[in-house]
Design a protein around this motif. Structure first.
Motif, PDB file in Angstrom:
ATOM      1  N   SER A  61       0.813  -1.218   0.000  1.00 43.71           N
ATOM      2  CA  SER A  61       0.000   0.000   0.000  1.00 43.71           C
ATOM      3  C   SER A  61       0.847   1.269   0.000  1.00 43.71           C
ATOM      4  O   SER A  61       0.305   2.371  -0.116  1.00 43.71           O
ATOM      5  CB  SER A  61      -0.934   0.011   1.216  1.00 43.71           C
ATOM      6  OG  SER A  61      -0.176  -0.056   2.416  1.00 43.71           O
ATOM      7  N   THR A  62       2.161   1.152   0.137  1.00 48.18           N
ATOM      8  CA  THR A  62       3.035   2.322   0.149  1.00 48.18           C
ATOM      9  C   THR A  62       4.218   2.086  -0.788  1.00 48.18           C
ATOM     10  O   THR A  62       4.518   0.952  -1.175  1.00 48.18           O
ATOM     11  CB  THR A  62       3.576   2.608   1.566  1.00 48.18           C
ATOM     12  OG1 THR A  62       4.371   1.496   1.996  1.00 48.18           O
ATOM     13  CG2 THR A  62       2.439   2.822   2.547  1.00 48.18           C
ATOM     14  N   TYR A  63       4.879   3.153  -1.136  1.00 53.21           N
ATOM     15  CA  TYR A  63       6.111   3.054  -1.921  1.00 53.21           C
ATOM     16  C   TYR A  63       7.102   4.085  -1.399  1.00 53.21           C
ATOM     17  O   TYR A  63       6.719   5.133  -0.861  1.00 53.21           O
ATOM     18  CB  TYR A  63       5.843   3.281  -3.412  1.00 53.21           C
ATOM     19  CG  TYR A  63       5.387   4.671  -3.781  1.00 53.21           C
ATOM     20  CD1 TYR A  63       6.300   5.651  -4.173  1.00 53.21           C
ATOM     21  CD2 TYR A  63       4.042   5.020  -3.735  1.00 53.21           C
ATOM     22  CE1 TYR A  63       5.880   6.920  -4.511  1.00 53.21           C
ATOM     23  CE2 TYR A  63       3.616   6.286  -4.075  1.00 53.21           C
ATOM     24  CZ  TYR A  63       4.546   7.239  -4.466  1.00 53.21           C
ATOM     25  OH  TYR A  63       4.132   8.501  -4.792  1.00 53.21           O
ATOM     26  N   LEU A  64       8.367   3.767  -1.536  1.00 53.84           N
ATOM     27  CA  LEU A  64       9.433   4.658  -1.075  1.00 53.84           C
ATOM     28  C   LEU A  64       9.875   5.546  -2.230  1.00 53.84           C
ATOM     29  O   LEU A  64      10.297   5.050  -3.279  1.00 53.84           O
ATOM     30  CB  LEU A  64      10.615   3.860  -0.539  1.00 53.84           C
ATOM     31  CG  LEU A  64      11.836   4.690  -0.120  1.00 53.84           C
ATOM     32  CD1 LEU A  64      11.490   5.602   1.052  1.00 53.84           C
ATOM     33  CD2 LEU A  64      13.017   3.787   0.231  1.00 53.84           C
ATOM     34  N   ASN A  65       9.776   6.853  -2.044  1.00 56.11           N
ATOM     35  CA  ASN A  65      10.254   7.806  -3.043  1.00 56.11           C
ATOM     36  C   ASN A  65      11.687   8.204  -2.710  1.00 56.11           C
ATOM     37  O   ASN A  65      11.934   8.911  -1.732  1.00 56.11           O
ATOM     38  CB  ASN A  65       9.355   9.048  -3.066  1.00 56.11           C
ATOM     39  CG  ASN A  65       9.870  10.090  -4.035  1.00 56.11           C
ATOM     40  OD1 ASN A  65      10.125   9.783  -5.191  1.00 56.11           O
ATOM     41  ND2 ASN A  65      10.027  11.315  -3.565  1.00 56.11           N
ATOM     42  N   VAL A  66      12.622   7.718  -3.519  1.00 51.45           N
ATOM     43  CA  VAL A  66      14.026   8.095  -3.352  1.00 51.45           C
ATOM     44  C   VAL A  66      14.179   9.491  -3.936  1.00 51.45           C
ATOM     45  O   VAL A  66      14.125   9.683  -5.148  1.00 51.45           O
ATOM     46  CB  VAL A  66      14.955   7.092  -4.064  1.00 51.45           C
ATOM     47  CG1 VAL A  66      16.409   7.508  -3.894  1.00 51.45           C
ATOM     48  CG2 VAL A  66      14.740   5.690  -3.513  1.00 51.45           C
ATOM     49  N   SER A  67      14.342  10.460  -3.062  1.00 51.92           N
ATOM     50  CA  SER A  67      14.284  11.855  -3.488  1.00 51.92           C
ATOM     51  C   SER A  67      15.469  12.228  -4.365  1.00 51.92           C
ATOM     52  O   SER A  67      16.541  11.635  -4.279  1.00 51.92           O
ATOM     53  CB  SER A  67      14.228  12.774  -2.270  1.00 51.92           C
ATOM     54  OG  SER A  67      15.400  12.622  -1.490  1.00 51.92           O
ATOM     55  N   ARG A  68      15.235  13.211  -5.193  1.00 53.88           N
ATOM     56  CA  ARG A  68      16.246  13.690  -6.117  1.00 53.88           C
ATOM     57  C   ARG A  68      16.453  15.187  -5.897  1.00 53.88           C
ATOM     58  O   ARG A  68      15.576  15.887  -5.376  1.00 53.88           O
ATOM     59  CB  ARG A  68      15.811  13.436  -7.559  1.00 53.88           C
ATOM     60  CG  ARG A  68      14.420  13.922  -7.891  1.00 53.88           C
ATOM     61  CD  ARG A  68      14.218  14.030  -9.375  1.00 53.88           C
ATOM     62  NE  ARG A  68      15.061  15.073  -9.941  1.00 53.88           N
ATOM     63  CZ  ARG A  68      15.546  15.065 -11.182  1.00 53.88           C
ATOM     64  NH1 ARG A  68      15.259  14.069 -11.982  1.00 53.88           N
ATOM     65  NH2 ARG A  68      16.291  16.044 -11.618  1.00 53.88           N
ATOM     66  N   PRO A  69      17.594  15.738  -6.310  1.00 54.04           N
ATOM     67  CA  PRO A  69      17.829  17.180  -6.163  1.00 54.04           C
ATOM     68  C   PRO A  69      17.103  17.959  -7.242  1.00 54.04           C
ATOM     69  O   PRO A  69      16.380  17.396  -8.068  1.00 54.04           O
ATOM     70  CB  PRO A  69      19.351  17.300  -6.317  1.00 54.04           C
ATOM     71  CG  PRO A  69      19.716  16.147  -7.194  1.00 54.04           C
ATOM     72  CD  PRO A  69      18.769  15.034  -6.836  1.00 54.04           C
TER      73      PRO A  69
END
Length: 649
Positions: A61-69
């Motif tokens: 039900s969730t996903y991890l957003n690997v953030s970007r600059p």
């Protein structure tokens, strides 16, 4: 849990989405890695849960957003891969906009399409890349005292590795006190110029998940509200300079050492050891501080019998470089030393098991005028080199639609190293090429919606290796591969197939399983039985068999048992089985039976087999020194159109 249920009166304006391909990231903004809700209730039931082999596959039900600059000046200004929470928010904005009905609103719509894109190859824009390292799996090198290949290379690590903390182009944003001996798995993820290393437990769950209360918007365009964010803290987070965009990623776990290998857009390659944070950067052309002006597009690490491991890197200008990390550092300048219709050499090399090279850069050559997209080999790092009859093949795919096979045993010749050339059915960009776990099959995927499976057969080279002690430098050793033919095409995707992989099964069965994913949003599991597939309906001529019978082995070869052993291809079904007969047992049998093989006879016979193969293919005369396989009509190849499982995302 971070949610995206934003009221319509709080939706941001549409203009920021139209003037940038990367909306929501202002200058110098880098958020934490946030877990977002997927709102699975709004998805079809067939997507939320799939039944496969009496098991249930459920979408988290969730996903991890690997953030970007923020958008980098060296990135693409016409295409950037975006996260679901941004694209979904834009759909809501368009639905509530009066111009939405005109169907001309899309992210980046107001960007001038005539402006030159700084990212030269848009189709190879890597976006977020991820690899999983299982630290419970340890690969042991073949340490048998009877190893027929003498290891002449000193595997002691050189002292030219530097501390990452002292790198002037690197900023360590996060560093935890970790011990790899206490960690089960790692996720290595890169995004633009950011490297994250996450920790997993034995059940593949994140271990450093935290909830925080923060007064910040969901994305910078929304109104500021107090949100409960669930963030994932990495054990290591690194930010490189803006000109060091990560375009290729590979991971190595060998002898309790965890290594990350990064390829950058400026052509550099970094070797980073996570155990002690020591690194080394490879740029051998001292004049411009890099191999070429083009970026690294793919990296493959192989388990060569004479080296600790080797790095094979492909570039966007069609070049290949082969590195021995623990070799001697030298000053290297790119210079053409040999050129023909198939290859341009900047540094010739020999990776046959008979010789070794102490240099750090072993080979450098150009195979294509378009980017190298994928590299696969029969020498994977996750398997030890167990059998002396194991093939030493490297398959290199490029954006021109061709896969070129290099037999490392054949590199003793140093010039005509490409033995076979294969094209996919649409003769366009190939996205990935993979060998099966037993090396019997080669699978190719690309811009078309087809998955093509090729059968590979080999000669038995045990007899050839027996004569290794009496090597003659004047002998050109032929390749080990006997033939490669298409056996089936898998049809289920409706768009470009991005990636594919064989699932390792019991090698004693004839059943093979593959998993593929494509730009159509589908993940498909395939299964095929090679012996159950119909034969390819190729047109035949009556005189083909007569022609083959006329091809005779030179009559100056009197040893029948050698002839029979060479003509019969080896079985690679049980390569990983301990009962497989290897070179050691054969040598011991020879010593007991006092059998004397004449190397000249073996080499001559084996070379004649290679010449016969060329004559059979080109019929009248050898047009090329390699075999360029034609594209087989789709109506003649058996197809599999019913997959085992389809996950439509």
């Amino acid at each position: 849990m971070t949610s995206l249920l934003i009221p319509s009166n709080q939706l941001p304006p549409v203009n920021p989405f139209l003037i940038s391909v990367c909306p929501g990231f202002p200058s110098d903004y880098l958020e934490e890695n946030v877990h977002y809700s997927l709102n699975c209730e709004n998805l079809p039931k067939s997507t939320r849960e799939v039944i496969y082999n009496s098991s249930s596959i459920k979408l988290d039900s969730t996903y991890l957003n690997v953030s970007r600059p923020s958008l980098n000046k060296n990135e693409s200004n016409t295409y950037v891969s975006l996260a679901y929470h941004i694209t979904n928010l834009f759909k809501k904005i368009v639905a509530n906009d009066e111009k939405g009905s005109e169907r001309n609103l899309h992210i980046g719509a107001n960007i001038n399409p005539l402006n030159q894109d700084p990212f030269k190859y848009l189709t190879l824009n890597p976006s977020c890349m991820t690899r999983v390292i299982d630290l419970n799996t340890k690969v042991k090198k073949n340490s048998s005292p009877f190893n027929p290949f003498n290891k002449l290379v000193n595997l002691l690590k050189p002292t030219n590795f530097k501390d990452l903390k002292e790198h002037t182009s690197v900023k360590i944003l996060k560093l935890s006190n970790y011990n790899l001996d206490d960690i089960s798995k790692l996720i290595v993820s890169t995004h633009v110029n950011i490297l994250n290393v996450f920790q997993l437990d034995k059940n593949n769950n994140f271990e450093n998940t935290k909830k925080i209360q923060t007064k910040s918007p969901i994305i910078p365009f929304t109104e500021e509200t107090i949100n409960e964010k669930i963030i994932e803290e990495p054990i290591l987070r690194i930010k490189f300079d803006d000109d060091l965009i990560i375009t290729a990623l590979s991971t190595v776990y060998l002898k309790s050492e965890c290594v990350i290998i990064l390829g950058f857009q400026n052509g550099d390659i970094m070797y980073l050891n996570l155990n002690d944070l020591k690194y080394q950067i490879f740029h051998y052309n001292q004049e411009c501080k890099k191999i070429s002006t083009d970026g690294v597009t793919t990296i493959e690490c192989i388990n060569h019998p004479n080296y600790e491991f080797l790095i094979i890197a492909g570039y966007s200008n069609g070049e290949i470089i082969i590195l021995n990390v623990f070799g001697e550092v030298e000053e290297y300048h790119k210079k053409t030393v040999f050129k023909d219709a198939n290859i341009t050499y900047f540094r010739q090399f020999d990776l046959s098991p008979f010789t070794t090279n102490q240099q750090q850069i072993i080979g450098h050559f150009k195979l294509s005028h378009k980017p190298i997209t994928s590299i696969s080999s029969t020498l994977p790092l996750n398997k030890p080199y167990l059998s002396d009859s194991q093939p030493l093949l490297v398959a290199i795919a490029s954006d021109d639609g061709f896969v070129k096979i290099i037999d490392l045993l054949f590199t003793f010749d140093e010039k005509n190293i490409v033995t076979d050339v294969i094209s996919n059915y649409f003769n366009c960009c190939i996205t990935e090429v993979k060998f099966s776990f037993d090396y019997k099959f080669l699978v190719i995927v690309g811009n078309g919606d087809l998955i093509e499976v090729f059968k590979v057969s080999y000669y038995n080279i045990n007899g050839l290796l027996k004569g290794r002690k009496k090597l003659d430098e004047n002998i050109n050793y032929p390749p080990m591969m006997k033939d490669i033919q298409i056996v089936t095409r898998l049809k289920g995707h409706t768009n470009t197939v991005k990636s594919i992989k064989f699932l390792e099964e019991d090698s004693s069965t004839n059943s093979y399983k593959l998993i593929s994913c494509g730009f159509d949003g589908k993940v498909i599991i395939w299964e095929f039985d090679y012996k159950a597939l119909p034969k390819i309906k190729l047109p035949t001529k009556k005189d083909v068999k007569k022609h083959e019978k006329k091809q005779s082995i030179p009559h100056a070869l009197p040893i029948k048992n050698v002839r029979n052993s060479l003509l019969s291809p080896p079985s690679f079904t049980n390569l990983t089985n301990s009962t497989t007969m290897n070179m050691t047992s054969l040598l011991q049998q020879d010593e007991q039976q006092q059998v004397n093989y004449d190397p000249e006879i073996i080499f001559s016979l084996y070379k004649s087999l290679y010449e016969i193969r060329l004559k059979r293919f080109y019929k009248k005369k050898n047009k090329y020194q390699n075999i360029i396989l034609p594209i087989t009509n789709d109506k003649l190849v058996p197809s599999i159109i019913i997959p085992s499982c389809v996950i439509d995302l």
